[in-house]
Write a protein that holds these residues in place. Structure first.
Motif, PDB file in Angstrom:
ATOM      1  N   ASP A  82       0.817  -1.208   0.000  1.00 50.39           N
ATOM      2  CA  ASP A  82       0.000   0.000   0.000  1.00 50.39           C
ATOM      3  C   ASP A  82       0.852   1.259   0.000  1.00 50.39           C
ATOM      4  O   ASP A  82       1.863   1.332   0.706  1.00 50.39           O
ATOM      5  CB  ASP A  82      -0.911   0.002   1.231  1.00 50.39           C
ATOM      6  CG  ASP A  82      -2.001  -1.046   1.117  1.00 50.39           C
ATOM      7  OD1 ASP A  82      -2.917  -0.844   0.297  1.00 50.39           O
ATOM      8  OD2 ASP A  82      -1.930  -2.077   1.824  1.00 50.39           O
ATOM      9  N   THR A  83       0.425   2.198  -0.826  1.00 56.45           N
ATOM     10  CA  THR A  83       0.962   3.553  -0.830  1.00 56.45           C
ATOM     11  C   THR A  83      -0.230   4.501  -0.769  1.00 56.45           C
ATOM     12  O   THR A  83      -1.384   4.060  -0.810  1.00 56.45           O
ATOM     13  CB  THR A  83       1.775   3.855  -2.115  1.00 56.45           C
ATOM     14  OG1 THR A  83       0.875   3.893  -3.225  1.00 56.45           O
ATOM     15  CG2 THR A  83       2.870   2.827  -2.355  1.00 56.45           C
ATOM     16  N   LYS A  84       0.043   5.783  -0.728  1.00 53.41           N
ATOM     17  CA  LYS A  84      -1.043   6.767  -0.742  1.00 53.41           C
ATOM     18  C   LYS A  84      -1.852   6.674  -2.030  1.00 53.41           C
ATOM     19  O   LYS A  84      -3.045   6.925  -2.048  1.00 53.41           O
ATOM     20  CB  LYS A  84      -0.480   8.183  -0.615  1.00 53.41           C
ATOM     21  CG  LYS A  84       0.150   8.493   0.712  1.00 53.41           C
ATOM     22  CD  LYS A  84       0.748   9.878   0.703  1.00 53.41           C
ATOM     23  CE  LYS A  84       1.609  10.100   1.927  1.00 53.41           C
ATOM     24  NZ  LYS A  84       2.339  11.366   1.864  1.00 53.41           N
ATOM     25  N   MET A  85      -1.169   6.285  -3.118  1.00 51.73           N
ATOM     26  CA  MET A  85      -1.821   6.321  -4.428  1.00 51.73           C
ATOM     27  C   MET A  85      -2.337   4.968  -4.916  1.00 51.73           C
ATOM     28  O   MET A  85      -3.167   4.925  -5.814  1.00 51.73           O
ATOM     29  CB  MET A  85      -0.847   6.877  -5.467  1.00 51.73           C
ATOM     30  CG  MET A  85      -0.344   8.240  -5.075  1.00 51.73           C
ATOM     31  SD  MET A  85       0.044   9.413  -6.345  1.00 51.73           S
ATOM     32  CE  MET A  85      -0.690   8.926  -7.817  1.00 51.73           C
ATOM     33  N   HIS A  87      -3.109   0.481  -4.114  1.00 50.33           N
ATOM     34  CA  HIS A  87      -3.173  -0.766  -3.345  1.00 50.33           C
ATOM     35  C   HIS A  87      -2.827  -1.877  -4.327  1.00 50.33           C
ATOM     36  O   HIS A  87      -3.416  -1.978  -5.398  1.00 50.33           O
ATOM     37  CB  HIS A  87      -4.576  -0.974  -2.773  1.00 50.33           C
ATOM     38  CG  HIS A  87      -4.771  -2.297  -2.094  1.00 50.33           C
ATOM     39  ND1 HIS A  87      -4.161  -2.624  -0.905  1.00 50.33           N
ATOM     40  CD2 HIS A  87      -5.495  -3.386  -2.451  1.00 50.33           C
ATOM     41  CE1 HIS A  87      -4.517  -3.848  -0.561  1.00 50.33           C
ATOM     42  NE2 HIS A  87      -5.325  -4.336  -1.488  1.00 50.33           N
ATOM     43  N   ARG A 113      -5.948   4.630  -5.957  1.00 49.46           N
ATOM     44  CA  ARG A 113      -6.624   5.325  -4.863  1.00 49.46           C
ATOM     45  C   ARG A 113      -6.908   6.777  -5.189  1.00 49.46           C
ATOM     46  O   ARG A 113      -7.433   7.497  -4.356  1.00 49.46           O
ATOM     47  CB  ARG A 113      -5.767   5.259  -3.605  1.00 49.46           C
ATOM     48  CG  ARG A 113      -5.628   3.868  -3.107  1.00 49.46           C
ATOM     49  CD  ARG A 113      -4.923   3.824  -1.796  1.00 49.46           C
ATOM     50  NE  ARG A 113      -4.936   2.444  -1.366  1.00 49.46           N
ATOM     51  CZ  ARG A 113      -4.671   2.045  -0.157  1.00 49.46           C
ATOM     52  NH1 ARG A 113      -4.354   2.912   0.762  1.00 49.46           N
ATOM     53  NH2 ARG A 113      -4.710   0.772   0.146  1.00 49.46           N
ATOM     54  N   SER A 114      -6.514   7.201  -6.378  1.00 49.31           N
ATOM     55  CA  SER A 114      -6.746   8.587  -6.768  1.00 49.31           C
ATOM     56  C   SER A 114      -6.974   8.635  -8.274  1.00 49.31           C
ATOM     57  O   SER A 114      -6.681   7.684  -8.997  1.00 49.31           O
ATOM     58  CB  SER A 114      -5.541   9.457  -6.402  1.00 49.31           C
ATOM     59  OG  SER A 114      -4.428   9.078  -7.197  1.00 49.31           O
TER      60      SER A 114
END
Length: 153
Positions: A82-85, A87, A113-114
């Motif tokens: 997982d990263t901010k951007m 999965h 995720r964005s």
């Protein structure tokens, strides 16, 4: 979402391949860009363990949270990254073709995720596949010949 499967044949026994992939000290020898590993919880590379993997690609730094979701010795290990951007679900299976040959299959699913990461998956899916194949090839070279990418920097 982006989904693909990569495979490689490794001329070493399945037990050797599996013990290498779960060995944290071996990661620097085949995972290009890896600069450090931070243990967060659990027994590393066991189900439920969590680690932070820090990478650097040129000037770009990336931090991944790795969670082990499944493990069967000498057969399979599955991760969530997982990263901010993004999965990423990665399912790795190891099959003994014979006593000295292993097939490693890596199934990957990426969930953006964005909006920007959704666009990235759409525009450059080959970059993700190419990176996975590079890691599989580096792993093969390390397991078979002891060739370390750490020595090439």
């Amino acid at each position: 979402m982006l989904s693909y499967t990569s495979e490689i044949i490794i001329n070493k026994p399945v037990a050797t391949c599996f013990s290498t992939i779960v060995n944290l000290d071996s990661m620097k020898h085949w995972q290009d860009g890896l600069i450090s590993i931070e243990h967060i919880s659990g027994t590393p590379r066991e189900i439920g363990s969590i680690m932070i993997l820090n990478y650097q690609f040129g000037n770009r730094k990336m931090k991944l949270t790795e969670s082990v979701t499944h493990r069967e010795n000498n057969t399979a290990i599955h991760f969530n990254f997982d990263t901010k951007m993004m999965h990423n679900v990665q399912k790795n299976s190891f099959e003994a073709i014979d006593e000295t040959t292993t097939k490693w299959t890596s199934e990957n699913e990426f969930f953006p995720r964005s909006f920007s990461s959704r666009i990235m998956l759409f525009l450059i899916p080959k970059a993700f596949k190419k990176q996975t194949q590079k890691y599989l090839t580096n792993f093969k070279n390390y397991v078979e010949n002891g060739t370390s990418i750490a020595n090439q920097k």
